[in-house]
Scaffold this active site. Structure first.
Site, PDB file in Angstrom:
ATOM      1  CB  SER A 220      -0.947  -0.006   1.206  1.00 54.35           C
ATOM      2  OG  SER A 220      -0.232  -0.156   2.417  1.00 54.35           O
ATOM      3  N   GLY A 222      -0.326   4.602   0.024  1.00 55.40           N
ATOM      4  CA  GLY A 222      -1.053   5.803   0.398  1.00 55.40           C
ATOM      5  C   GLY A 222      -1.687   6.460  -0.820  1.00 55.40           C
ATOM      6  N   GLY A 225      -1.526   4.891  -4.403  1.00 53.59           N
ATOM      7  CA  GLY A 225      -2.190   3.645  -4.757  1.00 53.59           C
ATOM      8  C   GLY A 225      -1.564   2.429  -4.124  1.00 53.59           C
ATOM      9  N   GLY A 251      -5.746   0.901   5.162  1.00 57.42           N
ATOM     10  CA  GLY A 251      -4.904  -0.206   4.726  1.00 57.42           C
ATOM     11  C   GLY A 251      -5.486  -1.557   5.095  1.00 57.42           C
ATOM     12  CG  ASP A 252      -6.242  -2.282   9.049  1.00 51.03           C
ATOM     13  OD1 ASP A 252      -5.066  -2.619   8.802  1.00 51.03           O
ATOM     14  OD2 ASP A 252      -6.561  -1.579  10.021  1.00 51.03           O
TER      15      ASP A 252
END
Length: 315
Positions: A220, A222, A225, A251-252
């Site tokens: 990930s 941020g 993308g 992110g989860d």
């Protein structure tokens, strides 16, 4: 079935304020409490989309009772192991431009018996097959190789394993060769021991981990993308969000979307597209709220199977 293990869950209180000014009294415009911890968030996101999931976690004290009640209200099946002391309460301070400041407590100390019980409960919940997901930081008392132990035991049982952590726990876990890891940009730099300034740098670092035996590395990035790398796939995906509200748990939710797609047999590019859509939807929501089906409407993930490897990454 997707079973998550969260050794260090939390209650996440999100407080929205006009502006964070150190040392001043600031009146909040809103506040909410959600169940938290990376694996708990993954399970909540999956449950919100109707995917079969179980969250395994320690529980204790008043915060533990609240956690169990909130998970039940969210439709998440939880398997809990008693722990001395109370679960941690994390605080996120949210500003109107999407800036998030987090204050995280350490969590209660786990005994060897509690750790063994959590691992056994995770494997038991996943006995029918599917994915086991180890997520988040480790609380005091937890062995640094907990996720490595989980990986080895789950793979021996014929299960697929995903790990999302950082620092030494992630280093040990990666050495045990889980099927999938999902570091962010900084965590991948920490894992490989060097700066990664471009998409190409991230690609090369992920390919090195795949060459070591990790089947899938999803990074990930941020606002830049996400990049997914397997032995025969390198694909980038991103989604533009014009009105961010909170990055907590995004992110989860991305990991949940990725696992949801992979568990259905989707191609890696399609699973990454869903992952970015889920993660972007989470950014539009307050606090650590997870997106339901309606929240995904109107969010378009652009998938690029030939990303610009020279593109510089934001920090």
């Amino acid at each position: 079935m997707i079973v998550t293990l969260t050794p260090n869950p939390s209650l996440d209180r999100a407080i929205t304020i006009p502006e964070l000014r150190r040392g001043e009294v600031i009146r909040a415009s809103s506040s909410r409490v959600d169940p938290g911890g990376k694996g708990v968030n993954v399970a909540r996101a999956l449950a919100a989309q109707g995917t079969d999931t179980v969250a395994v976690l320690p529980s204790g004290g008043p915060e533990g009772h609240m956690m169990e009640e909130l998970l039940a209200e969210a439709g998440v099946r939880a398997v809990t192991t008693p722990v001395q002391g109370s679960l941690r309460m994390n605080i996120s301070v949210l500003e109107p431009d999407g800036t998030t400041t987090k204050l995280n407590e350490p969590g209660p100390t786990l005994t060897d018996e509690t750790v063994s019980a959590l691992l056994a409960a995770t494997l038991e919940a996943a006995r029918g097959g599917g994915w086991v997901v180890g997520c988040g930081s480790l609380p005091p008392g937890a062995p640094i190789d907990l996720y490595a132990t989980l990986t080895s035991a789950a793979r021996e049982a014929g299960l697929s394993v995903a790990i999302d952590s950082s620092g030494e726990p992630m280093t040990h876990a990666a050495a045990a060769l889980p099927n999938l890891i999902k570091p962010n940009h900084e965590e991948l730099e920490e894992l490989v021991g060097r700066r990664l300034d471009t998409v190409g740098d991230v690609r090369d670092a992920a390919c090195g981990l795949v060459d070591r035996g990790i089947e899938t590395v999803a990074v990930s990035l941020g606002g830049d993308g996400a990049l997914l790398v397997t032995a025969d796939t390198v694909v980038h995906a991103g989604a533009a969000i014009t009105t961010p509200r909170s990055t907590v748990g995004a992110g989860d939710c991305m990991l949940a979307g990725l696992l949801n797609g992979l568990s259905r047999g989707d191609a890696p590019a399609d699973a990454l597209s869903a992952a970015v859509t889920w993660g972007a939807a989470a950014v539009t929501l307050p606090g650590s709220r997870v997106p339901g089906p309606a929240d995904l409407a109107g969010i378009f993930a652009h998938v690029d199977p030939s990303p610009d490897l020279s593109r510089s990454l934001r920090r």
